[in-house]
Design an enzyme around this catalytic site. Structure first.
Site, PDB file in Angstrom:
ATOM      1  N   GLY A  33       0.838  -1.208   0.000  1.00 17.32           N
ATOM      2  CA  GLY A  33       0.000   0.000   0.000  1.00 17.32           C
ATOM      3  C   GLY A  33       0.875   1.262   0.000  1.00 17.32           C
ATOM      4  O   GLY A  33       0.602   2.221  -0.727  1.00 17.32           O
ATOM      5  N   HIS A  34       1.917   1.265   0.836  1.00 18.77           N
ATOM      6  CA  HIS A  34       2.817   2.430   0.855  1.00 18.77           C
ATOM      7  C   HIS A  34       3.535   2.579  -0.491  1.00 18.77           C
ATOM      8  O   HIS A  34       3.716   3.690  -0.993  1.00 18.77           O
ATOM      9  CB  HIS A  34       3.879   2.267   1.953  1.00 18.77           C
ATOM     10  CG  HIS A  34       3.335   2.228   3.340  1.00 18.77           C
ATOM     11  ND1 HIS A  34       3.265   1.067   4.090  1.00 18.77           N
ATOM     12  CD2 HIS A  34       2.821   3.211   4.123  1.00 18.77           C
ATOM     13  CE1 HIS A  34       2.754   1.335   5.274  1.00 18.77           C
ATOM     14  NE2 HIS A  34       2.466   2.627   5.327  1.00 18.77           N
TER      15      HIS A  34
END
Ligand code: PAF
Length: 274
Positions: A32-33
């Site tokens: 996600g990051h």
């Protein structure tokens, strides 16, 4: 990839880069990051990320001391993703003893996470404003997993006329539907198996609301589904997507948001409606 640990190092690195896209994080990085880094790169900007586990956004009974930390692993992931600069401030740099300013956001910060975690959004807003002042990005990228956080930061940026764009980035999910989160590392194997029920309940509820079913009954069904999967729901709500005010009936723009405890882990998720 440049690494800055002091404000002097950060200033020198920023001069070398020009306008940047900024990805603030608390580390324990996952896909996600990396999708935030990719979104900044897709905008054609050099990317600066920060890693800082911000003590002021954790409540006294929350997991600040045991929050997952893996600096070298995070740096490797950021370098592989093509990040240009990583800002790694210390607590003393972020909160020097003489500091006397904090930011209070009302409106979208008051309910849901704001009510369940008193002081959380003040801690987030204060650290994010400080990071913006240090990094001076042209744009900053936030994951929609923390939908309310995105609205709170956007409100702060608009209210304070801060000179940057906030870019929301869609939630990265496992194939099961479970939203990626650093805190998923706390889930036991059976909990990990049960956790996708949160997303499934929200998707189901969104379908029911769009099909014209009554909102209160739909939310109640979703709470039952969570309880059946072994979770203790904190809230399941249909809200205005930007103000986070509850909606008694469907009206655009709407978002279904939920938080539930699974064992010791607090899961968050949200889906658009319509
Ligand atoms: O979303 C997070 O990881 C944090 O709340 C943030 C934005 C980095 C502020 O500490």
């Amino acid at each position: 990839m440049m690494i800055a640990r002091t404000l002097e190092e950060l200033r020198a690195a920023r001069e070398a880069l020009g306008p940047v896209g900024f990805v603030p994080t608390m580390g324990a990085l996952h896909a996600g990051h990396i999708s935030l880094v990719n979104a900044a790169k897709a905008d054609g900007l050099p990317v600066a990320a920060s890693i800082f586990v911000n003590p002021t956004q954790f409540g006294p009974s929350e997991d600040f001391s045991r929050y997952p930390r893996d600096e070298q692993g995070d740096l490797d992931k950021l370098e592989a993703a093509g990040c240009d600069l990583v800002w790694l401030p210390s607590v003393d740099v972020m909160y020097p003893p003489k500091a006397a300013t904090s930011i209070h956001v009302g409106g979208p910060a008051l309910k849901w996470e704001g009510a369940s975690r008193p002081g959380h959004f003040s801690g987030v807003a204060t650290v994010v404003a400080k990071l913006f002042g240090q990094v001076r990005p042209a744009a900053a990228y936030f994951g929609e997993k923390d939908w309310q956080q995105v609205q709170v930061v956007s409100r702060m940026v608009e209210d304070l006329e801060l000179p940057l764009r906030i870019v929301p980035v869609p939630i990265a999910r496992e194939a099961s539907g479970l939203a990626l989160s650093s805190r998923n590392a706390y889930l036991s194997a059976p909990e990990h198996k049960a956790a996708p029920a949160l997303y499934a309940a929200l998707v189901h509820a969104a379908g029911d609301i769009l099909a014209g079913k009554e909102v209160a009954a739909t939310l109640q069904n979703a709470r039952h589904a969570l309880a059946k999967a072994g979770m203790v729901p904190d809230y399941v709500a249909l809200v205005h997507a930007n103000t986070l005010e509850p909606l008694a009936g469907f009206a655009r723009p709407a978002r279904l948001i939920a938080a539930a405890k699974l064992g010791a882990v607090r899961l968050l998720d949200n889906v658009p409606v319509g």
